[in-house]
Design an enzyme around this catalytic site. Structure first.
Site: not given
Ligand code: CO
Length: 288
Positions: A175, A205, A237
């Site tokens: 992530h 991210e 995601h």
């Molecule tokens: Co997220």
């Protein structure tokens, strides 16, 4: 007629029995003093839950005598009446009300980032309240210390499909976060890279980002890569940022460089050895 006079009693008894049965329907034994609270970020993807189910099964086997509950830390996913959709605060408050004394919180977070820090703060706040929980212990996330980094790096490499050849790249995408613990991803790169120079860690991210990973793949002149989520569940995601058909998905960007992309759509919890690594935190819990 006599039965008319006892009817209200019978109905009342049935209602009370029904009430007791439904109060226990969520698995409470009624007098469990020990509980495991499994806490994950949560997912809106029904299929992604296979990962959570696999972990829960291991927890049940490891802790047959303990009450097992769930909580999710993603606020946007809470409050829809599902047993898993309580916040950690709600779940801990409920356990305390039910007379549970000791709780081991199994965090299904990958790194000790913001979600994990919040969880630890919540656990501390609930510990030792009058008539409440006496001990709330939070197990470490998957990546935690040097031993866990080494273990997880090796287990990740073992989880790659056997048909992958040595000259093909493998990219595990997590992530990512702007929390200081985002450095865990770069650290994991060190451990996997030491085992196999064609394995890369990326994040959707945070850092390393797609640009960094794309440059690394180019520098190695890799013709084919395996794209695998480094996330507890293969949810939103994974489906969109990694494997989506939009131009900016990892799959499309790598393919635009002429690299053949093979995808492995599964969450970390679906890899038995990794799920076991997570649950090991419970076994290490002090005897009580
Ligand atoms: Co997220």
């Amino acid at each position: 007629m006599r039965w008319i006079r006892v009817l209200p009693l019978v109905v009342a008894a049935m209602l009370m029995t029904g009430f007791v049965a439904s109060a226990h329907a969520d698995g409470a034994s009624g007098n469990a003093r020990e509980a495991v609270l499994i806490v994950a970020f949560g997912t809106s993807y029904e299929k992604a839950r296979a990962s959570y189910d696999a972990v829960e099964k291991l927890v049940r086997n490891a802790s047959p005598d303990r009450e097992i509950r769930w909580a999710w830390t993603a606020h946007s996913l809470l409050g829809e009446g599902n047993e898993r959709r309580l916040s950690p605060q709600e779940a801990l408050a409920r356990l305390a009300t039910e007379g549970v004394k000791n709780v081991d919180v199994l965090s299904l977070h990958v790194i000790p980032g913001q979600e994990y820090s919040n969880l630890v703060a919540t656990a501390r706040a609930f510990e030792g309240l009058p008539k409440g929980l006496e001990r709330v212990r939070v197990c470490p996330p998957l990546l935690w210390d040097t031993d866990s980094m080494r273990d997880v790096a090796a287990l990740l490499l073992k989880s790659v499909p056997e048909s992958r050849k040595a000259d093909e790249g493998v990219i595990f995408v997590g992530h990512g976060t702007h929390h200081p613990s985002g450095v865990y991803y770069g650290a994991l790169q060190y451990y996997v890279g030491a085992l196999d120079p064609n394995v890369f860690i990326g994040t959707v991210e945070g850092y390393p980002d797609i640009h960094a990973v794309r440059a690394a793949v180019k520098a190695k002149k890799l013709k084919k890569v395996w794209l695998i989520p480094l996330m507890t569940v293969a949810g939103d995601h994974a489906s969109n940022d990694l494997f989506g058909d939009e131009e900016d998905s990892w799959k499309r960007i790598l393919a635009s460089d002429g690299v053949k992309v093979e995808i492995v759509a599964r969450g970390l919890g679906e890899v038995p050895a990794l799920a076991e690594r997570w649950v090991r935190g419970l076994a290490e819990s002090p005897a009580h």
